[in-house]
Design an enzyme around this catalytic site. Structure first.
Site, PDB file in Angstrom:
ATOM      1  N   ASN A   1     -10.479  -3.281  -1.809  1.00  0.00           N
ATOM      2  CA  ASN A   1      -9.428  -3.082  -0.801  1.00  0.00           C
ATOM      3  C   ASN A   1      -8.865  -4.345  -0.175  1.00  0.00           C
ATOM      4  O   ASN A   1      -7.823  -4.291   0.460  1.00  0.00           O
ATOM      5  CB  ASN A   1      -9.949  -2.160   0.304  1.00  0.00           C
ATOM      6  CG  ASN A   1      -9.964  -0.714  -0.146  1.00  0.00           C
ATOM      7  OD1 ASN A   1      -8.918  -0.080  -0.258  1.00  0.00           O
ATOM      8  ND2 ASN A   1     -11.137  -0.192  -0.454  1.00  0.00           N
TER       9      ASN A   1
ATOM     10  N   TRP B   1       0.843  -1.181   0.000  1.00  0.00           N
ATOM     11  CA  TRP B   1       0.000   0.000   0.000  1.00  0.00           C
ATOM     12  C   TRP B   1       0.900   1.260   0.000  1.00  0.00           C
ATOM     13  O   TRP B   1       1.847   1.343   0.782  1.00  0.00           O
ATOM     14  CB  TRP B   1      -0.913   0.002   1.240  1.00  0.00           C
ATOM     15  CG  TRP B   1      -1.765   1.241   1.279  1.00  0.00           C
ATOM     16  CD1 TRP B   1      -2.882   1.489   0.529  1.00  0.00           C
ATOM     17  CD2 TRP B   1      -1.545   2.404   2.075  1.00  0.00           C
ATOM     18  NE1 TRP B   1      -3.368   2.731   0.807  1.00  0.00           N
ATOM     19  CE2 TRP B   1      -2.570   3.330   1.754  1.00  0.00           C
ATOM     20  CE3 TRP B   1      -0.581   2.767   3.019  1.00  0.00           C
ATOM     21  CZ2 TRP B   1      -2.670   4.577   2.347  1.00  0.00           C
ATOM     22  CZ3 TRP B   1      -0.677   4.021   3.614  1.00  0.00           C
ATOM     23  CH2 TRP B   1      -1.716   4.910   3.278  1.00  0.00           C
TER      24      TRP B   1
ATOM     25  N   ASP C   1      -2.572   5.312  -3.456  1.00  0.00           N
ATOM     26  CA  ASP C   1      -3.088   6.284  -2.487  1.00  0.00           C
ATOM     27  C   ASP C   1      -2.001   7.267  -2.102  1.00  0.00           C
ATOM     28  O   ASP C   1      -2.271   8.305  -1.502  1.00  0.00           O
ATOM     29  CB  ASP C   1      -3.581   5.567  -1.222  1.00  0.00           C
ATOM     30  CG  ASP C   1      -5.004   5.059  -1.381  1.00  0.00           C
ATOM     31  OD1 ASP C   1      -5.610   5.312  -2.442  1.00  0.00           O
ATOM     32  OD2 ASP C   1      -5.521   4.416  -0.447  1.00  0.00           O
TER      33      ASP C   1
ATOM     34  N   ASP D   1     -13.677   0.328  -6.226  1.00  0.00           N
ATOM     35  CA  ASP D   1     -12.565   0.042  -5.319  1.00  0.00           C
ATOM     36  C   ASP D   1     -12.543  -1.446  -4.959  1.00  0.00           C
ATOM     37  O   ASP D   1     -13.551  -2.163  -5.116  1.00  0.00           O
ATOM     38  CB  ASP D   1     -12.752   0.896  -4.053  1.00  0.00           C
ATOM     39  CG  ASP D   1     -11.426   1.227  -3.363  1.00  0.00           C
ATOM     40  OD1 ASP D   1     -10.414   0.576  -3.668  1.00  0.00           O
ATOM     41  OD2 ASP D   1     -11.432   2.131  -2.501  1.00  0.00           O
TER      42      ASP D   1
ATOM     43  N   CYS E   1      -9.732   1.026  -9.031  1.00  0.00           N
ATOM     44  CA  CYS E   1      -8.967   1.350  -7.828  1.00  0.00           C
ATOM     45  C   CYS E   1      -8.900   0.097  -6.969  1.00  0.00           C
ATOM     46  O   CYS E   1      -9.841  -0.693  -6.932  1.00  0.00           O
ATOM     47  CB  CYS E   1      -9.685   2.482  -7.079  1.00  0.00           C
ATOM     48  SG  CYS E   1      -8.940   2.892  -5.496  1.00  0.00           S
TER      49      CYS E   1
HETATM   50  C1  DGJ Z   1      -9.014   3.183  -0.935  1.00  0.00           C
HETATM   51  C2  DGJ Z   1      -8.845   4.086  -2.129  1.00  0.00           C
HETATM   52  O1  DGJ Z   1      -7.581   3.892  -2.692  1.00  0.00           O
HETATM   53  C3  DGJ Z   1      -9.048   5.532  -1.686  1.00  0.00           C
HETATM   54  O2  DGJ Z   1      -8.856   6.395  -2.777  1.00  0.00           O
HETATM   55  C4  DGJ Z   1     -10.421   5.695  -1.110  1.00  0.00           C
HETATM   56  O3  DGJ Z   1     -11.387   5.528  -2.115  1.00  0.00           O
HETATM   57  C5  DGJ Z   1     -10.634   4.699   0.011  1.00  0.00           C
HETATM   58  N1  DGJ Z   1     -10.316   3.355  -0.384  1.00  0.00           N
HETATM   59  C6  DGJ Z   1     -12.054   4.746   0.501  1.00  0.00           C
HETATM   60  O4  DGJ Z   1     -12.289   3.809   1.465  1.00  0.00           O
END
Ligand code: DGJ
Length: 731
Positions: free
Chosen positions: A476, A191, A543, A474, A521
Site C-alpha cells: 500500500n 487510488w 479498489d 498487498d 495487489c
Molecule cells: C488495499 C487493497 O487494495 C484492498 O483490497 C484491501 O486488501 C486493503 N488494502 C486491506 O488493507
C-alpha cells in the site's frame, strides 16, 4: 557483392566505397509479422535501419539502408540501437557512464552476434558491443516470441577497468521508428482511478513517462504505453507499438521525436537518484523492455500480448483459477472466529471455490484493528482468532472450500513489535522526521536479512497451514525518505536493489510453491507490471469496484493483460443492480466481496446461478481471444467479446454506460467468428424471474454476425446483457 546467409538470421553485405571494400552486418530481428533491422556500419556503429511490418522477401533487407537519403544527422548516431553518451551523441542516451579514471565518454562498437534457438517458437539474439578505448562492453539481448510477435529486450553491462565504473544511465532498450506522426497513448491515475488513458500527438523533443515512487510505483502512471504511427490506431486498423517495462520500481521511458522527425524510444529503470556502481568483472542486467507491434490495430496487438502472457509469463497462464469470497468489504477489520466461520459457510453456499481472509487477522501487542498498527507482526491476533489460522483452514476444509490469506509483507507500522525490534530494517532518513503513507513505512528489501524475514512470513504460513491455497500480496505504501541503513555508503543503489530484493524473495517463494495462486495487489492496481506478473497468477486492477468505473478500468488493462489475470470482485460499490455488478466481474477471475447473509432469496439465487454460469463460460473468458466491440469512451454502450480458439463458442458482455434519455444499443458487429459457421445466440446470466428480450429462434451465420451485427437490446431497463454464442453442429 551481396550474400545472405539464410537461417542464421545474419545478412552480410559487402559494399564498395571508393577504393575501399568494407564489411557491413545486417541483423534482422524477425517475428512472424514484424521485422526490426539492425545494421553495424563500416565504423562498427550499430543502428536501427527499419522497424515495422516484415518484408515478404527477406533478401530485400539488403536494400533498406539505401532508401533513406536524409541528411541532417550531424552525429550519425541518432538511430543508434543503444545510444552511448559523451562521444558523438547529442540526443537522449540509452547509457551513460563514469569510467574508473573519471572520464565520462562512451562509444560502443559492434563486435559479434549470435542467435540461439530456445524452442520451436522462441529464439534469443545477443549482440556484443565494446568500447574501443575502455574495457567496457554491453551485450544487447532480444528474446523473440515468433508467433506472438513479442520481443523482450534487455542489456547486460560489464567492464574490466582498473577500478569501479559508475553507470549513470542504463536503459533496457532503444528503439527507432519512422513515421509521419506519432500518437502516444499513456495512462495516469491514483487510488481508485487506475488506467485513465490520454492520447496525444508527440511533438519534437522528449516526452517522458516515469515513476520515482519506489514501491507502488504505478500509482500515478504505469510504464505501459502505445504509440500509433501516422494516425491514431483503431481496434482493427492502424500501426501501433505496445511497450512496457518489466520492472516493479522506478522506470523511465523517453519518447523523443528527433530533428529528422523519427521517434527514439528509450526505456529502462529510472536513473533518478540511482547511479549504479559496478566493480570490475561484475555485470549489471537490466530488466526486460517488452514490446509488440501490429499493423492491424490495437486489438491484434493486445491479443498477441495476451497469448504471450498466458504462454510464457503468467504462472499457470493456461490453467485454472479459484472463484472466491473475500471478506474485506464485508467486514473490514471487524471480525472474529465465529464471524469468519459464517463466511466460510457462505463461501460454500455461494458455490465459489475459496474463502479469502483479508487484512486484520494479525498483531497482538499492536492488534491490527485499523490501518494504523500491527503491520509487521504476522502472528494471529489471539482475541479475534483464539484457535489460530489452523482452525479456520480446517473449517474451510470441512466445508469443502479452499482458504486463502492476505499479507502485506514489505511493510511495517511504526506501531508494531517489528518496528521496535528492527528499526534498522525500515526505510527512513536517519536524521529526518518520518513521513507516512497509510500510516506505514516500507521495509528495506535491499537488506538480505529483510529478504529472509519476508520470505519467512510466507513460508511459515504454508508450513503451519499446509492447506493454505491462495495468497493476496498487498503493497500500500510508496517510498518516502529513501534511505537504506543496510546499503550504508551505497545509497544510490537503493531503488534498484529494493526491486531486486523483492524479486529474490518472490523467486524463492515460487521455487518452493510453484503452483499456489497469488494475487498481486497494491492498494488497487499500484503495481501491475510484467516484472511482477512473472510471479503472480492475477492482479487486482483497482479498489474501485463500482462496475461502471470497472468497465473503463478493465477495458484499458485489457489492452495489456489477459482476462484470466484480472481479479474482479462483486461489491456494494456503485448504484448498479446486482446483475450488472456480477456481469462486469465475470470478465476476468470472478470473486465476491459482499455480505452473502444479507442477500434476499432472489439475489442469493441469482449469485449462485451466476457462479454456475460463470463456471461454464470461464474457459472462453480466460483462454479465448478478446475483442473490444464497443468502446465505453466513445458510445453509450460497452461491448466486449471472448471467442474460443475453435470459434465454436463465444460470450459477449454488453453494458449501458450512459444514462441519458434514449441511450440504447444498436446492432453491434461481432468479431473473431468463423464466417462459415452457424451460431445460435442466447442471453445468459438472467436475473431470476426475468425473460430475455432476444429472439433465440433465429440462427445466424458468423458472416452475418460480423457484417450486419447483433443487437443485444441494451437500454435503461436492460443495462447489462450477456450473450452466449454456440455453433450449431452440422449446419
Ligand atoms: C488495499 C487493497 O487494495 C484492498 O483490497 C484491501 O486488501 C486493503 N488494502 C486491506 O488493507
Amino acid at each position: 557483392m551481396n550474400f545472405f546467409k539464410r537461417g542464421t538470421g545474419i545478412c552480410l553485405m559487402l559494399t564498395v566505397c571508393g577504393m575501399l571494400s568494407r564489411a557491413q552486418v545486417i541483423i534482422p530481428v524477425i517475428t512472424e509479422h514484424n521485422a526490426m533491422l539492425l545494421q553495424a556500419d563500416k565504423d562498427g556503429d550499430l543502428k536501427t535501419i527499419y522497424f515495422g511490418r516484415k518484408l515478404a522477401d527477406q533478401a530485400e533487407y539488403n536494400k533498406v539502408a539505401g532508401v533513406y537519403h536524409s541528411s541532417g544527422d550531424y552525429t550519425g548516431v541518432l538511430n543508434s540501437a543503444y545510444t552511448p553518451s559523451g562521444s558523438r551523441n547529442l540526443a537522449e542516451p540509452a547509457i551513460s557512464v563514469t569510467h574508473a579514471d573519471g572520464n565520462r565518454s562512451l562509444d560502443l562498437k559492434y563486435v559479434s552476434h549470435q542467435v540461439d534457438k530456445l524452442s520451436a517458437n522462441v529464439s534469443q539474439l545477443r549482440i556484443l558491443l565494446r568500447d574501443p578505448v575502455y574495457a567496457f562492453e554491453v551485450t544487447l539481448y532480444y528474446k523473440l516470441y515468433y508467433k506472438e510477435d513479442v520481443v523482450e529486450q534487455w542489456s547486460v553491462i560489464a567492464h574490466h577497468e582498473k577500478g569501479k565504473v559508475v553507470l549513470d544511465k542504463y536503459a533496457s532498450a532503444n528503439l527507432y521508428l519512422k513515421a509521419d506522426s506519432y500518437w502516444l497513448t499513456q495512462y495516469h491515475g491514483d487510488w481508485a482511478r487506475e488506467m485513465q488513458p490520454e492520447e496525444t500527438r508527440l511533438t519534437h523533443g522528449i516526452k517522458t513517462l516515469d515513476s520515482k515512487l519506489g514501491t507502488r510505483a504505478n500509482l500515478f502512471e504505469p510504464s505501459m504505453f502505445m504509440v500509433a504511427l501516422n494516425r491514431p490506431a483503431g481496434e482493427d486498423e492502424g500501426s501501433v507499438l505496445y511497450g512496457s517495462l518489466e520492472w516493479s520500481g522506478n522506470f523511465k521511458i523517453d519518447l523523443e521525436v528527433d530533428p529528422l522527425d523519427n521517434l527514439r524510444v528509450i526505456a529502462g529503470i529510472n536513473n533518478f537518484a540511482s547511479p549504479y556502481v559496478l566493480t570490475p568483472g561484475e555485470d549489471f542486467t537490466t530488466p526486460e523492455f517488452l514490446y509488440t507491434f501490429s499493423d492491424k490495430g490495437k486489438g491484434d496487438a493486445s491479443r498477441k500480448l495476451h497469448t504471450w502472457a498466458r504462454n510464457y509469463k503468467i504462472p499457470n497462464g493456461k490453467g485454472s483459477r479459484y472463484t472466491l469470497l473475500n471478506n474485506w468489504e464485508a467486514t473490514y477489520f471487524d471480525f472474529n472466529e465465529s464471524k469468519l466461520g459464517g463466511l466460510i459457510r457462505d463461501t460454500r453456499k455461494l458455490g465459489v471455490d475459496l474463502f479469502l481472509l483479508d487484512d486484520g487477522w494479525f498483531g497482538n501487542k499492536y492488534p491490527r484493528n485499523g490501518d494504523h498498527a500491527g503491520l509487521g507482526d504476522w502472528q494471529e491476533n489471539k482475541e479475534k482468532l483464539p484457535n489460530g489460522l489452523v482452525s479456520l483452514v480446517k473449517e474451510a476444509q470441512t466445508e469443502g472450500v479452499k482458504f486463502g490469506i492476505w499479507v502485506e509483507p514489505e511493510m511495517v507500522n511504526p506501531k508494531s513489535d517489528l518496528y521496535a525490534k528492527h528499526p534498522g530494517w525500515v526505510i527512513k532518513q536517519p536524521k529526518r522526521p518520518e513521513y507516512y503513507f497509510r500510516n506505514q513505512l516500507v521495509l528495506d528489501l535491499a537488506n538480505p536479512a529483510v529478504q529472509n524475514f519476508v520470505y519467512g512470513i510466507i513460508d511459515s504460513l504454508f508450513i503451519k497451514n499446509p492447506g493454505l491455497a491462495y495468497i493476496k500480496w498487498d503493497c500500500n505504501a510508496v517510498i518516502y525518505n529513501a534511505h537504506s541503513n543496510y546499503l550504508d555508503k551505497k545509497q544510490s543503489q537503493f531503488y534498484v536493489d529494493y526491486v531486486k530484493g523483492l524479486y529474490k524473495v518472490l523467486e524463492r517463494i515460487r521455487s518452493k510453491y510453484p503452483t499456489v495462486p497469488m494475487m498481486l495487489c497494491s492498494g488497487g492496481g499500484g503495481r501491475v507490471d510484467y516484472g511482477a506478473m512473472k510471479y503472480f497468477t492475477e492482479y487486482w486492477p483497482s479498489d474501485n469496484t463500482d462496475p461502471l468505473e470497472r468497465i473503463f478500468i478493465q477495458w484499458e488493462y485489457s489492452y495489456f493483460f489477459p482476462a484470466i489475470a484480472s481479479a474482479n470482485h462483486v461489491t456494494d460499490w456503485g448504484k448498479q443492480p446486482l446483475k450488472f455488478r456480477v456481469d462486469v466481474a465475470m470478465m476476468g477471475r470472478l470473486g465476491f466481496d459482499i455480505v452473502i447473509g444479507k442477500l434476499n432469496p432472489s439475489d442469493l439465487l441469482f449469485c449462485q446461478n451466476s457462479v454456475k454460469t460463470y463456471n461454464s463460460l470461464k474457459p472462453i473468458v480466460w483462454q479465448g481471444d478478446q475483442y473490444r466491440l464497443a468502446d465505453p469512451g466513445k458510445s453509450s454502450i460497452a461491448s466486449v467479446m471472448y471467442v474460443d480458439s475453435t470459434k465454436a463458442s463465444a460470450v459477449v458482455f454488453n453494458y449501458l454506460v450512459n444514462y441519458r434519455y434514449g441511450a440504447e444499443s444498436k446492432p453491434i458487429l461481432l468479431k473473431g467468428l468463423d464466417p462459415q459457421k452457424q451460431y445460435r445466440v442466447t442471453e445468459t446470466n438472467l436475473y431470476p424471474g426475468t425473460k430475455s428480450a432476444l429472439d433465440v429462434q433465429t440462427v445466424y451465420s458468423g458472416d452475418f454476425l460480423m457484417t450486419v451485427g447483433f443487437d443485444p437490446i441494451v437500454n435503461a431497463n436492460r443495462r447489462s446483457v450477456v450473450l452466449e454464442l454456440k455453433e450449431l453442429p452440422g449446419k
